[in-house]
Design an enzyme around this catalytic site. Structure first.
Site, PDB file in Angstrom:
ATOM      1  N   ASP A  84       0.847  -1.194   0.000  1.00 18.39           N
ATOM      2  CA  ASP A  84       0.000   0.000   0.000  1.00 18.39           C
ATOM      3  C   ASP A  84       0.886   1.249   0.000  1.00 18.39           C
ATOM      4  OD1 ASP A  84      -2.410   1.423   0.228  1.00 18.39           O
ATOM      5  OD2 ASP A  84      -2.374   1.348   2.423  1.00 18.39           O
ATOM      6  N   VAL A 229      -9.535  -0.072   3.467  1.00 28.53           N
ATOM      7  CA  VAL A 229      -9.978   0.188   4.839  1.00 28.53           C
ATOM      8  C   VAL A 229      -8.852  -0.184   5.808  1.00 28.53           C
ATOM      9  CG1 VAL A 229     -11.614  -0.458   6.642  1.00 28.53           C
ATOM     10  CG2 VAL A 229     -12.405  -0.249   4.277  1.00 28.53           C
TER      11      VAL A 229
HETATM   12  P1  13P Z   1      -8.380   4.499   6.109  1.00 23.94           P
HETATM   13  O1  13P Z   1      -7.327   4.290   7.152  1.00 23.94           O
HETATM   14  O2  13P Z   1      -8.955   5.856   6.181  1.00 23.94           O
HETATM   15  O3  13P Z   1      -9.382   3.421   6.101  1.00 23.94           O
HETATM   16  O4  13P Z   1      -7.628   4.457   4.692  1.00 23.94           O
HETATM   17  C1  13P Z   1      -6.976   3.274   4.327  1.00 23.94           C
HETATM   18  C2  13P Z   1      -6.293   3.431   3.028  1.00 23.94           C
HETATM   19  O5  13P Z   1      -6.725   4.136   2.139  1.00 23.94           O
HETATM   20  C3  13P Z   1      -5.053   2.660   2.809  1.00 23.94           C
HETATM   21  O6  13P Z   1      -4.450   2.974   1.610  1.00 23.94           O
END
Ligand code: 13P
Length: 282
Positions: A84, A229
């Site tokens: 991510d 999330v």
């Molecule tokens: P949140 O922590 O707001 O759920 O966002 C998660 C996200 O977009 C990870 O890339």
């Protein structure tokens, strides 16, 4: 076995639902998410931020752990292990460690530089069958303790990035933020729809925690096929553990303490996938 996100997200785009990306922090998070998604029979993307990978000890540890959990718990649903918001170097490390997908986040660079960096990652990833997500504009809020401002994506820039890089999915920043929202989120659905009508690839919504159900559904109708999330699971877990500890001040077994948040995480996953319509994947 891990897989990239192409098949799961193209099905979601076609049938108008979203596949969740739940971010993992440790072995317990991984187990809870995989067990619940297996129970529901839906595909899942496990997101790992650079900070989370550092926390767990490195990309090889994460990759081996996830594969071992899949094997020992007999997980048979499609699972994608995804970096991510990866930096350039982190994408190579994650791919070399066996991740099945990466997000290259060069969104703070000028468009041409973003394209150049993203293309290098796509060229490295695709021969390994690893999918690549890119970001354009900038998703604001705070993640891993780093705060940043929102910049909205533009349709022509999204088109240029896609055409020049052959990315597999795009996260256009359209007002969502990481972490809790201050007031109502202001998502630009008009641009979201235009981007979806212009590009053949699935779109990704970051900052999926705390967006009202109606806005999530509208985002899915505008082409969002993957929703990330992280914070939502952390909040419900922390609340459950806090209550448990307040209630039982003589408990010191870490398995009981960490595990006291298990059902809160699993219940939140159930609630979210029902909003995302992920059962349509079955
Ligand atoms: P949140 O922590 O707001 O759920 O966002 C998660 C996200 O977009 C990870 O890339």
């Amino acid at each position: 076995m891990l897989e990239n996100f192409n098949d799961m997200l193209m099905k979601a785009k076609k049938n108008k639902y979203s596949v969740p990306q739940f971010n993992i922090n440790n072995l317990e998070w991984t187990k809870y998410i995989l067990e619940e998604c297996q129970e529901q029979g839906i595909p899942v993307i496990l997101g790992v931020s650079e900070g989370a990978a550092r926390y767990m000890g490195g990309y090889n540890i994460v990759s081996s752990m996830v594969k071992a959990v899949i094997k020992d718990l007999n997980i048979t649903i499609p699972v994608c292990l995804h970096l991510d918001h990866g930096s350039y170097d982190a994408c190579f490390k994650a791919i070399d460690a066996g991740f099945s997908s990466v997000m290259i986040d060069a969104s703070r660079k000028e468009l041409d530089k973003n394209i150049e960096i993203t293309k290098k990652i796509v060229d490295y990833a695709h021969p390994f069958n690893v999918s690549v997500e890119a970001e354009i504009g900038h998703i604001g809020g705070a993640e891993d303790g780093i705060a940043s401002e929102v910049f909205y994506a533009k349709v022509d820039e999204c088109e240029k990035l896609y055409k020049e890089t052959s990315i597999d999915a795009l996260a256009p920043a359209l007002g969502s933020v990481h972490g809790p929202y201050k007031g109502e989120p202001k998502l630009d659905f008009t641009t979201m729809k235009k981007i979806n009508d212009t590009l053949p690839i699935p779109l990704v919504l970051h900052g999926g925690s705390g967006i009202p159900e109606a806005q999530i559904k509208e985002a899915i109708s505008c082409g969002i096929s993957k929703i990330n999330v992280n914070t939502d699971l952390q909040i419900v877990w922390a609340k459950a553990v806090r209550e448990f500890l307040n209630d039982k001040d003589s408990v010191y077994d870490p398995r009981k303490i960490i595990g006291s948040g298990e059902s809160a995480i699993k219940d939140k996953i159930k609630e979210l996938i029902s909003i995302f319509g992920t059962e349509k994947a079955k």
